[in-house]
Write an enzyme that holds these catalytic residues in place. Structure first.
Site, PDB file in Angstrom:
ATOM      1  N   GLU A   1      -5.553  -8.706   0.980  1.00  0.00           N
ATOM      2  CA  GLU A   1      -6.234  -8.177   2.214  1.00  0.00           C
ATOM      3  C   GLU A   1      -7.670  -7.809   2.213  1.00  0.00           C
ATOM      4  OE1 GLU A   1      -4.134  -4.915   4.610  1.00  0.00           O
ATOM      5  OE2 GLU A   1      -2.252  -5.635   3.964  1.00  0.00           O
TER       6      GLU A   1
ATOM      7  N   GLU B   1       0.665  -1.261  -0.001  1.00  0.00           N
ATOM      8  CA  GLU B   1       0.075   0.052  -0.044  1.00  0.00           C
ATOM      9  C   GLU B   1       0.871   1.268  -0.065  1.00  0.00           C
ATOM     10  OE1 GLU B   1      -3.038   0.048   3.042  1.00  0.00           O
ATOM     11  OE2 GLU B   1      -3.974  -1.828   2.364  1.00  0.00           O
TER      12      GLU B   1
END
Ligand code: FCB
Length: 494
Positions: free
Chosen positions: A401, A221
């Site tokens: 995720e 991320e």
């Protein structure tokens, strides 16, 4: 410059008006909102309230589907001062008064560094086929550069060997936010040199573990480092500097590309980025909201996707940043070619949609979880997966995720009843299954998280695990969702 405001919204912003606008009918407002913005979501695909409902069953995933769970080093390992580990920016940040809830740190976390064998057994008992973890850069290079710390490498070797012994495929993330503090002191991600230090670190890790790790993810991320770390300052290194933030974005993308190059030169296996993607929907059907959502999408998604998969940054974002911005001035000839070195897969992390208002702000449409930035909207999973395949071609996808925090407690009878997690995962898996049926090459799915852990600025208050961690004793207890997930894995579907 428009600055994404997602995590700035307070709980109060989830107003009754948002619910009122939907008339309480799931899907109604979204169906109206979705798809009017170019580059955002396609209305034709999701117009029905039923799409968020739990499936009636019979959803089988492709043979060999990689059922998994994910963690990251700083969030679970603890052992912050052991075996030669150096300091990371998260050690500094979490030990700074006022930065984390209750002053929590990752010093002990879930003590996974000492309990990894027990945790491996838990994974085997769940039937996991894939385990996504991250490698702690300051365990390998305590000062950020120089000779590697063999004891750090040995830990991951033991972990990876333990996975293989239990028939679980390792998926290793090279960087999940724990930058060595020494490199932060040398400028952190604002310094172009740190991208090169990352490639050096990656090369060391590839040489040590490349024979045993089939799948690598570069940077977890990058957007969260940019936004939380440099725009809003509630993650390490705690800065609020928009100009620096997007230079950091470029250097993170560059670091990704350099690490891909290092793998091709020295190692084996597949490699790709791990991006948290947010479907951006206009909040109403005005042309202004559509335009604002399109630009928002540029900052949230295309900045990272286009640079890696198309070799260019989105023009609308560059124009919005301005030719004089530190980011635009920081892009050198050849950088985009480095960043867009071919990858083998794309890791998608999906948690929440974003609804963008005509003035470029955001609003909410769905109930949030205990994480006030997370609206629960399973159709967003379908939208983002199909959109990536539509816009970027049939690159293999993995969901690395997806999950939510729930208010879990250990009952006197030793059980943890997290039924909210079961419905969340069931609905998101059903959406992922629809995407597979629509032709998306999704090969695996990892629940965030295997274990309750240190949720960054939220400390230990939020529990995201399939497995409950009783922190005072470090006892692990399978939550109800873990038992449910074991059945899903055994059935290869739901
Ligand atoms: C993601 C992070 C992960 C965890 C989840 C809840 O953004 O990658 O470490 O914090 O959110």
């Amino acid at each position: 410059m428009s600055i994404p405001t997602r995590r700035l919204l307070g709980r109060a912003a989830l107003s009754a008006t948002a619910a009122a606008r939907t008339g309480g009918r799931p899907g109604a407002a979204t169906a109206a909102a979705a798809g009017t913005a170019d580059g955002c979501e396609d209305p034709a695909e999701d117009t029905d309230a039923e799409t968020t409902a739990a499936p009636a069953g019979g959803l089988r995933f492709p043979l060999g589907f990689g059922w998994g769970a994910a963690t990251s080093a700083y969030q679970i390992e603890g052992a912050a001062k052991e075996d030669g580990r150096g300091e990371s920016v998260w050690d500094t940040f979490s030990r700074t008064p006022g930065r984390t809830r209750n002053g929590d740190t990752g010093d002990v976390a879930a003590d996974h560094y000492h309990r990894y064998a027990e945790d491996l057994d838990l994974m085997r008992d769940l039937g996991l086929r894939s385990y996504r973890f991250s490698i702690s850069w300051p365990r390998i290079l305590p000062d950020g550069a120089g000779a590697p710390n063999q004891r750090g490498l040995d830990f991951y070797r033991r972990l990876v060997d333990g996975l293989h012994e239990r028939g679980i495929a390792p998926m290793a993330t090279l960087f999940h936010w724990d930058l060595p503090q020494a490199l932060q002191d040398a400028g952190g991600w604002e310094s172009r040199d740190v991208a090169h230090r990352f490639a050096d670190y990656a090369e060391i890790v590839f040489r040590a573990l490349g024979d045993r790790v089939p799948t690598w993810l570069t940077i977890n991320e990058p957007k969260t480092v940019v936004q939380n770390g440099y725009l809003w300052g509630h993650h390490a290194p705690g800065r609020q500097d928009p100009a620096a933030a997007y230079l950091v974005a470029h250097h993170l993308q560059l670091a990704h590309g350099l690490a891909v190059g290092a793998l091709r030169a020295t190692g084996a296996g597949r490699i790709g980025p791990a991006l948290n993607l947010h479907p951006c929907y206009p909040a109403d059907d005005s042309a202004e909201a559509a335009r604002a959502a399109r630009l928002y999408d540029g900052y949230e998604n295309r900045l990272y996707l286009d640079s890696v998969l198309k070799g260019s940054y989105p023009q609308d974002v560059l124009a919005d940043l301005g030719a004089d911005s530190r980011m635009v001035r920081g892009i050198r000839d050849g950088d985009l070619a480095t960043i867009s070195a071919p990858v083998d897969l794309l890791a998608v992390q999906y948690y929440t949609p974003i609804y963008v208002t005509a003035d470029g702000g955001t609003t909410r449409r769905w109930p949030t979880s205990e994480a006030d930035w997370q609206q629960i909207y399973p159709d967003g999973m379908y939208d983002i997966l199909t959109r990536v395949t539509r816009d970027y071609g049939p690159i293999p996808l993995t969901v690395t995720e997806n999950g939510l925090p729930t208010p879990d407690t250990l009952a006197a009878d030793g059980t943890v009843d997290d039924t909210g997690r079961i419905s969340f995962l069931r609905d998101h898996l059903a959406a992922a299954h629809r995407a597979v049926t629509a032709g998306v090459p999704l090969e695996s799915f990892h629940v965030w998280s295997l274990l309750d852990n240190f949720e960054w600025a939220e400390g230990y208050d939020q529990r995201w695990g399939l497995v409950y961690v009783d922190y005072p004793t470090q006892r692990r207890v399978l939550k109800r969702s873990a038992h449910w997930y074991r059945t899903v894995i055994a059935d290869n579907g739901l």
